[in-house]
Scaffold this active site. Structure first.
Site, PDB file in Angstrom:
ATOM      1  N   PHE A  98       9.547   8.003  -0.803  1.00  0.00           N
ATOM      2  CA  PHE A  98       9.627   7.165  -2.003  1.00  0.00           C
ATOM      3  C   PHE A  98       8.177   6.932  -2.489  1.00  0.00           C
ATOM      4  O   PHE A  98       7.480   7.909  -2.681  1.00  0.00           O
ATOM      5  CB  PHE A  98      10.537   5.959  -1.745  1.00  0.00           C
ATOM      6  CG  PHE A  98      11.983   6.419  -1.848  1.00  0.00           C
ATOM      7  CD1 PHE A  98      12.537   7.295  -0.901  1.00  0.00           C
ATOM      8  CD2 PHE A  98      12.749   6.107  -2.946  1.00  0.00           C
ATOM      9  CE1 PHE A  98      13.827   7.822  -1.047  1.00  0.00           C
ATOM     10  CE2 PHE A  98      14.046   6.621  -3.104  1.00  0.00           C
ATOM     11  CZ  PHE A  98      14.577   7.476  -2.148  1.00  0.00           C
ATOM     12  N   ASN A  99       7.700   5.723  -2.688  1.00  0.00           N
ATOM     13  CA  ASN A  99       6.358   5.587  -3.300  1.00  0.00           C
ATOM     14  C   ASN A  99       5.308   5.178  -2.267  1.00  0.00           C
ATOM     15  O   ASN A  99       5.145   3.975  -1.998  1.00  0.00           O
ATOM     16  CB  ASN A  99       6.401   4.563  -4.426  1.00  0.00           C
ATOM     17  CG  ASN A  99       7.156   5.063  -5.645  1.00  0.00           C
ATOM     18  OD1 ASN A  99       8.332   5.442  -5.545  1.00  0.00           O
ATOM     19  ND2 ASN A  99       6.516   5.089  -6.786  1.00  0.00           N
ATOM     20  N   SER A 143      10.274  14.757  -1.898  1.00  0.00           N
ATOM     21  CA  SER A 143      10.003  13.551  -2.682  1.00  0.00           C
ATOM     22  C   SER A 143      11.299  12.996  -3.227  1.00  0.00           C
ATOM     23  O   SER A 143      12.257  13.747  -3.487  1.00  0.00           O
ATOM     24  CB  SER A 143       9.084  13.939  -3.843  1.00  0.00           C
ATOM     25  OG  SER A 143       9.067  12.927  -4.817  1.00  0.00           O
ATOM     26  N   LYS A 158       9.653  20.955  -5.851  1.00  0.00           N
ATOM     27  CA  LYS A 158      10.179  20.319  -4.624  1.00  0.00           C
ATOM     28  C   LYS A 158      11.625  20.756  -4.387  1.00  0.00           C
ATOM     29  O   LYS A 158      12.022  21.069  -3.258  1.00  0.00           O
ATOM     30  CB  LYS A 158      10.099  18.791  -4.737  1.00  0.00           C
ATOM     31  CG  LYS A 158       8.679  18.242  -4.730  1.00  0.00           C
ATOM     32  CD  LYS A 158       7.994  18.479  -3.396  1.00  0.00           C
ATOM     33  CE  LYS A 158       6.557  18.031  -3.383  1.00  0.00           C
ATOM     34  NZ  LYS A 158       5.767  18.589  -2.295  1.00  0.00           N
ATOM     35  N   TYR A 169       6.980  19.640 -11.588  1.00  0.00           N
ATOM     36  CA  TYR A 169       6.623  19.233 -10.225  1.00  0.00           C
ATOM     37  C   TYR A 169       7.893  19.032  -9.393  1.00  0.00           C
ATOM     38  O   TYR A 169       8.031  19.573  -8.286  1.00  0.00           O
ATOM     39  CB  TYR A 169       5.794  17.937 -10.262  1.00  0.00           C
ATOM     40  CG  TYR A 169       5.727  17.233  -8.922  1.00  0.00           C
ATOM     41  CD1 TYR A 169       4.994  17.780  -7.878  1.00  0.00           C
ATOM     42  CD2 TYR A 169       6.418  16.036  -8.693  1.00  0.00           C
ATOM     43  CE1 TYR A 169       4.940  17.146  -6.636  1.00  0.00           C
ATOM     44  CE2 TYR A 169       6.367  15.401  -7.466  1.00  0.00           C
ATOM     45  CZ  TYR A 169       5.637  15.953  -6.437  1.00  0.00           C
ATOM     46  OH  TYR A 169       5.594  15.336  -5.212  1.00  0.00           O
TER      47      TYR A 169
HETATM   48  P1  NAD Z   1      -2.978  15.019  -1.809  1.00  0.00           P
HETATM   49  O1  NAD Z   1      -3.319  15.717  -3.087  1.00  0.00           O
HETATM   50  O2  NAD Z   1      -3.867  13.928  -1.342  1.00  0.00           O
HETATM   51  O3  NAD Z   1      -2.823  16.098  -0.635  1.00  0.00           O
HETATM   52  C1  NAD Z   1      -2.418  17.417  -0.876  1.00  0.00           C
HETATM   53  C2  NAD Z   1      -3.458  18.334  -0.253  1.00  0.00           C
HETATM   54  O4  NAD Z   1      -3.054  19.685  -0.417  1.00  0.00           O
HETATM   55  C3  NAD Z   1      -4.852  18.194  -0.878  1.00  0.00           C
HETATM   56  O5  NAD Z   1      -5.795  17.928   0.138  1.00  0.00           O
HETATM   57  C4  NAD Z   1      -5.086  19.547  -1.540  1.00  0.00           C
HETATM   58  O6  NAD Z   1      -6.454  19.915  -1.529  1.00  0.00           O
HETATM   59  C5  NAD Z   1      -4.199  20.457  -0.707  1.00  0.00           C
HETATM   60  N1  NAD Z   1      -3.747  21.671  -1.386  1.00  0.00           N
HETATM   61  C6  NAD Z   1      -3.133  21.782  -2.594  1.00  0.00           C
HETATM   62  N2  NAD Z   1      -2.859  23.062  -2.860  1.00  0.00           N
HETATM   63  C7  NAD Z   1      -3.285  23.803  -1.808  1.00  0.00           C
HETATM   64  C8  NAD Z   1      -3.293  25.186  -1.501  1.00  0.00           C
HETATM   65  N3  NAD Z   1      -2.817  26.092  -2.347  1.00  0.00           N
HETATM   66  N4  NAD Z   1      -3.820  25.587  -0.337  1.00  0.00           N
HETATM   67  C9  NAD Z   1      -4.339  24.693   0.544  1.00  0.00           C
HETATM   68  N5  NAD Z   1      -4.371  23.365   0.305  1.00  0.00           N
HETATM   69  C10 NAD Z   1      -3.856  22.923  -0.862  1.00  0.00           C
HETATM   70  O7  NAD Z   1      -1.472  14.494  -1.973  1.00  0.00           O
HETATM   71  P2  NAD Z   1      -0.619  13.506  -1.074  1.00  0.00           P
HETATM   72  O8  NAD Z   1      -0.323  12.305  -1.899  1.00  0.00           O
HETATM   73  O9  NAD Z   1      -1.204  13.345   0.253  1.00  0.00           O
HETATM   74  O10 NAD Z   1       0.746  14.335  -1.010  1.00  0.00           O
HETATM   75  C11 NAD Z   1       1.033  15.227   0.058  1.00  0.00           C
HETATM   76  C12 NAD Z   1       2.367  15.883  -0.184  1.00  0.00           C
HETATM   77  O11 NAD Z   1       3.372  14.883  -0.325  1.00  0.00           O
HETATM   78  C13 NAD Z   1       2.437  16.715  -1.476  1.00  0.00           C
HETATM   79  O12 NAD Z   1       3.220  17.846  -1.226  1.00  0.00           O
HETATM   80  C14 NAD Z   1       3.141  15.802  -2.456  1.00  0.00           C
HETATM   81  O13 NAD Z   1       3.821  16.514  -3.455  1.00  0.00           O
HETATM   82  C15 NAD Z   1       4.097  15.073  -1.534  1.00  0.00           C
HETATM   83  N6  NAD Z   1       4.491  13.762  -2.051  1.00  0.00           N
HETATM   84  C16 NAD Z   1       3.540  12.858  -2.403  1.00  0.00           C
HETATM   85  C17 NAD Z   1       3.915  11.629  -2.940  1.00  0.00           C
HETATM   86  C18 NAD Z   1       2.893  10.619  -3.377  1.00  0.00           C
HETATM   87  O14 NAD Z   1       3.269   9.715  -4.127  1.00  0.00           O
HETATM   88  N7  NAD Z   1       1.645  10.678  -2.948  1.00  0.00           N
HETATM   89  C19 NAD Z   1       5.262  11.335  -3.091  1.00  0.00           C
HETATM   90  C20 NAD Z   1       6.207  12.278  -2.697  1.00  0.00           C
HETATM   91  C21 NAD Z   1       5.817  13.504  -2.182  1.00  0.00           C
HETATM   92  C1  UD1 Z   2       5.814   8.914  -8.648  1.00  0.00           C
HETATM   93  C2  UD1 Z   2       6.018  10.308  -9.244  1.00  0.00           C
HETATM   94  C3  UD1 Z   2       7.348  10.855  -8.786  1.00  0.00           C
HETATM   95  C4  UD1 Z   2       7.532  10.745  -7.283  1.00  0.00           C
HETATM   96  C5  UD1 Z   2       7.390   9.286  -6.903  1.00  0.00           C
HETATM   97  C6  UD1 Z   2       7.668   9.029  -5.474  1.00  0.00           C
HETATM   98  C7  UD1 Z   2       4.902  10.206 -11.395  1.00  0.00           C
HETATM   99  C8  UD1 Z   2       5.073  10.116 -12.892  1.00  0.00           C
HETATM  100  N1  UD1 Z   2       6.044  10.188 -10.674  1.00  0.00           N
HETATM  101  O1  UD1 Z   2       6.795   8.078  -9.150  1.00  0.00           O
HETATM  102  O2  UD1 Z   2       7.448  12.204  -9.154  1.00  0.00           O
HETATM  103  O3  UD1 Z   2       8.822  11.162  -6.922  1.00  0.00           O
HETATM  104  O4  UD1 Z   2       6.048   8.899  -7.263  1.00  0.00           O
HETATM  105  O5  UD1 Z   2       6.918   9.812  -4.682  1.00  0.00           O
HETATM  106  O6  UD1 Z   2       3.807  10.302 -10.897  1.00  0.00           O
HETATM  107  N2  UD1 Z   2       3.352   2.143 -13.892  1.00  0.00           N
HETATM  108  C9  UD1 Z   2       2.718   1.274 -14.755  1.00  0.00           C
HETATM  109  N3  UD1 Z   2       1.413   1.516 -15.057  1.00  0.00           N
HETATM  110  C10 UD1 Z   2       0.696   2.562 -14.546  1.00  0.00           C
HETATM  111  C11 UD1 Z   2       1.359   3.451 -13.656  1.00  0.00           C
HETATM  112  C12 UD1 Z   2       2.691   3.211 -13.354  1.00  0.00           C
HETATM  113  O7  UD1 Z   2       3.307   0.320 -15.226  1.00  0.00           O
HETATM  114  O8  UD1 Z   2      -0.494   2.714 -14.878  1.00  0.00           O
HETATM  115  C13 UD1 Z   2       4.749   1.866 -13.480  1.00  0.00           C
HETATM  116  C14 UD1 Z   2       5.741   2.979 -13.724  1.00  0.00           C
HETATM  117  O9  UD1 Z   2       6.341   2.869 -14.983  1.00  0.00           O
HETATM  118  C15 UD1 Z   2       6.728   2.763 -12.569  1.00  0.00           C
HETATM  119  C16 UD1 Z   2       5.864   2.179 -11.449  1.00  0.00           C
HETATM  120  O10 UD1 Z   2       4.706   1.652 -12.099  1.00  0.00           O
HETATM  121  O11 UD1 Z   2       7.675   1.795 -12.921  1.00  0.00           O
HETATM  122  C17 UD1 Z   2       5.421   3.205 -10.404  1.00  0.00           C
HETATM  123  O12 UD1 Z   2       4.817   4.317 -11.071  1.00  0.00           O
HETATM  124  P1  UD1 Z   2       4.027   5.448 -10.242  1.00  0.00           P
HETATM  125  O13 UD1 Z   2       3.116   4.815  -9.269  1.00  0.00           O
HETATM  126  O14 UD1 Z   2       3.429   6.377 -11.245  1.00  0.00           O
HETATM  127  O15 UD1 Z   2       5.156   6.174  -9.404  1.00  0.00           O
HETATM  128  P2  UD1 Z   2       6.579   6.756  -9.916  1.00  0.00           P
HETATM  129  O16 UD1 Z   2       6.525   7.066 -11.347  1.00  0.00           O
HETATM  130  O17 UD1 Z   2       7.650   5.884  -9.404  1.00  0.00           O
END
Ligand code: NAD
Ligand code: UD1
Length: 337
Positions: free
Chosen positions: A177-178, A124, A152, A148
């Site tokens: 990223f996001n 991430s 990572k 968290y």
């Molecule tokens: P998600 O929660 O939808 O998917 C994660 C999955 O992992 C879930 O289905 C959950 O049930 C499963 N899981 C968790 N712990 C487990 C375990 N111990 N054994 C088996 N399964 C398990 O999340 P996502 O948004 O799809 O994210 C996927 C990955 O990407 C994560 O590692 C997350 O940290 C990373 N990531 C996500 C974002 C984001 O913004 N969504 C950003 C950066 C990195």
């Molecule tokens: C999230 C994760 C971060 C991860 C990143 C990219 C959190 C706190 N951080 O970042 O660990 O690395 O995704 O994967 O979850 N905002 C509002 N109102 C809301 C929610 C968010 O104004 O209700 C704003 C936040 O201040 C920020 C932007 O929206 O400026 C995006 O926020 P969010 O979607 O939570 O993601 P990040 O915080 O960037």
């Protein structure tokens, strides 16, 4: 090629599974359904007309994971499984250390034992902490801002150590990223439990009438409209990045690290405006104080992935909001209900 997808019922993995199946990879999902439902797997099967083998298994159960490795012969692993809520990780860090770190260690032990040494890891942008220079390149200093993020960073460090000890591993660290948006069909998407923490899922709930108003966390940042700027990336572009990473691992690159972002930043207000256009209504919002720990601006330099993977994000902010809205309006209660 047979790929083990851990966390394969989750948001990013379900979109990745679609792209893998389209390219004729065989997909085996391991997920404990802690933060997902089996329905997402069936939707992917319906979308692609292909089957997925599903194991409802916890990575914390090493014996069960070992049995899967014994039964299936994997060529590579994409490791998505993990807990990801920053706020929760500050309240219950041990849960995060146990699930994300122990789960990963169990997985790596099985991979090592069965000689499966190709891994794509979901890292991430959080590993950059509050980066000083924008855009963020892969060489920027790394720093954990919360438990968290620490999981990572520790996993990245473990993988660098494992690779240093044994060069026969091929590992891609993908720093997302996001991720936002959904598959264009509107049949799969993000389905958070309870009240969403992240911006776009929250806006989607307001748009569908499940929540009253958007809370904008601060409008006094040093940005053009005062609200926070992020590099939002369409989840389908992100998913395709994983297929490119798997292809890259076939050429034995060793350990490689890529930012997956668009290189473009949008403010909270930009997102609200684009979402209003997508859903065809005005969305009420209030300005709240800044959320502790948030950076003003964060966006990637994604040129390394373009050079080395031949990958760039193609979908813009309009499609991200339209596709999120299609998923949310077709599935107002998410998957399960
Ligand atoms: P998600 O929660 O939808 O998917 C994660 C999955 O992992 C879930 O289905 C959950 O049930 C499963 N899981 C968790 N712990 C487990 C375990 N111990 N054994 C088996 N399964 C398990 O999340 P996502 O948004 O799809 O994210 C996927 C990955 O990407 C994560 O590692 C997350 O940290 C990373 N990531 C996500 C974002 C984001 O913004 N969504 C950003 C950066 C990195
Ligand atoms: C999230 C994760 C971060 C991860 C990143 C990219 C959190 C706190 N951080 O970042 O660990 O690395 O995704 O994967 O979850 N905002 C509002 N109102 C809301 C929610 C968010 O104004 O209700 C704003 C936040 O201040 C920020 C932007 O929206 O400026 C995006 O926020 P969010 O979607 O939570 O993601 P990040 O915080 O960037």
């Amino acid at each position: 090629m047979k790929i083990l997808v851990t966390g394969g019922a989750g948001y990013i993995a379900s979109h990745t599974n679609v792209e893998l199946l389209k390219e004729d990879y065989e997909v085996v999902v391991l997920d404990n359904l802690l933060n997902s439902v089996e329905e997402s797997i069936h939707r992917v099967e319906a979308l692609t007309g292909k089957e997925i083998t599903f194991y409802q298994t916890d990575l914390l159960n090493e014996e069960a994971v070992d049995a899967i490795f014994r039964a299936e012969k994997f060529d590579a692993v994409i490791h998505f499984a993990g807990l990801k809520a920053v706020g929760e990780s500050c309240r219950v860090p041990l849960l995060y250390f146990d699930n994300n770190l122990t789960g990963t260690i169990n997985l790596l032990k099985c991979m090592d034992r069965y000689g499966v040494k190709k891994l794509v890891f979901s890292s991430s942008a959080t590993v950059y902490g509050h980066a000083k220079e924008m855009p963020i390149t892969e060489e920027a200093p790394l720093f954990a801002m919360n438990p968290y993020g620490r999981t990572k960073l520790i996993i990245e460090d473990m993988l660098r150590d494992i690779y240093a000890s044994d060069n026969s591993w091929d590992i891609a660290l993908l720093r997302y990223f996001n991720p936002i948006g959904a598959h264009e069909s509107g049949d799969i998407g993000e389905d958070p439990n309870g009240i969403p923490n992240n911006l776009v899922p929250y806006i989607a709930k307001v748009a569908v009438g499940a929540l009253d108003k958007i809370h904008v966390f601060g409008n006094d940042y040093d940005t053009p409209d005062g609200t926070g700027i992020r590099d939002y990336i369409h989840v389908v572009d992100l998913a395709i990045g994983h297929v490119k990473a798997i292809e890259k691992l076939s050429s034995n690159p060793g350990l490689v690290t890529y930012n997956l972002g668009t290189g473009v930043g949008y403010s909270v207000m930009d997102i609200i405006k684009n979402y209003e256009a997508a859903c065809g209504k005005e969305l009420p919002f209030v300005i709240d104080p800044r959320r502790p720990g948030d950076a003003a601006v964060c966006y990637s330099d994604a040129s390394k992935a373009e050079r080395e993977l031949g990958w760039t994000a193609k979908r813009g902010i309009k499609e991200m909001c339209e596709d999120s809205w299609r998923w949310q309006s077709k599935n107002p209660q998410g998957y399960s209900k």
